[in-house]
Scaffold this motif. Sequence first.
Motif: not given
Ligand code: A3D
Length: 320
Positions: A82, A99, A102, A119, A121, A148, A176
């Motif tokens: 994030p 990412v 991959q 999801i 960003n 959302l 978004h």
């Molecule tokens: P976070 O809790 O950091 O989880 C992301 C996970 O991805 C971590 O556990 C990492 O270890 C893992 N990761 C990193 N690189 C890799 C890889 N190469 N392969 C597999 N796993 C990997 O983040 P989060 O769960 O809070 O958010 C995840 C994403 O959603 C972020 O990019 C946020 O910006 C996005 N997001 C989008 C929205 C929308 O409405 C679109 C809302 C909230 C968050």
Amino acid sequence: MARAKIALIGAGQIGGTLALLTGLKELGDIVLFDVVEGVPQGKSLDIAEASPVLGFDATYAGTNSYEAIAGADVIIVTAGVPRKPGMSRSDLLDINLKVMQQVGEGIKQYAPDAFVICITNPLDAMVWALQKASGLPTNKVVGMAGVLDSARFRYFLADEFKVSVEDVTAFVLGGHGDDMVPLVRYSGVAGIPLPDLVEMGWTTQAKVDAIVERTRKGGGEIVNLLKTGSAFYAPAASAIEMATSYLRDKRRLLPAAAYLSGEYGLSDLYLGVPVIIGANGVEKIVEIALDANEQAMLDKSVASVKELVAECQKIAPGLA
Ligand code: A3D
């Protein structure tokens, strides 16, 4: 009949919440994947141990290997980082694009028949990159943002009108980001559009404008409060709603980032538009009529999405 298989790529804040909700709603068996060793395994075991108390049946497997997602029916992707303080939008894009490449490869190899919900960003660009990297049909790859954004809009409206959230419908179009397009004319309470509610004296135009602005900045509001991350409960719930529509062939009409080939005058672009999600993935893109003001807001939003996609094409020309 065999249970569906749901693979969650990314076992962070949203991934863990998705794993719990998938079990609670008994959507199928769950595979939780992450590159960090131990986290997907630990979260899987923890949730599986909650299942006897919560009263649901699902198997959980935490993994660091793509092989485990083989044959998944639905894949929800939250892998990446994030945005953190001091990180520019383009730093974030650079990291998460790699990412997506991959993850796309993993999906292409092991689960080419899945329905994929992205999801990560910056959403509209990442879902574009994920579709290209996976090579899956465009109707099987969507981005979650609109459900959302409209859920936030609905919640704020329900609070203003002091009515059940169930009676409020709201629509949001576009990318978004802060220039998403909350559609006031198509939002309302129990079928009464917002402009009529203003005329009826239930609220004022100024209050509606403030709610629209709060909706646009909804993600930032949570980031400012949490300080260490971004929203995860509502994003996870929103993706589950999309997955349920696919798995149960509900044909919900939901706003989602969908691949456009001519709709809204745009092509080779993912953008938040109303879609019907059923057993064949995105079964229809609904083109609604926009007035001049709404079209101008959409054009602005499209311009920012195009800029992000152009940046992806520059970094990874092979994807285009
Ligand atoms: P976070 O809790 O950091 O989880 C992301 C996970 O991805 C971590 O556990 C990492 O270890 C893992 N990761 C990193 N690189 C890799 C890889 N190469 N392969 C597999 N796993 C990997 O983040 P989060 O769960 O809070 O958010 C995840 C994403 O959603 C972020 O990019 C946020 O910006 C996005 N997001 C989008 C929205 C929308 O409405 C679109 C809302 C909230 C968050």
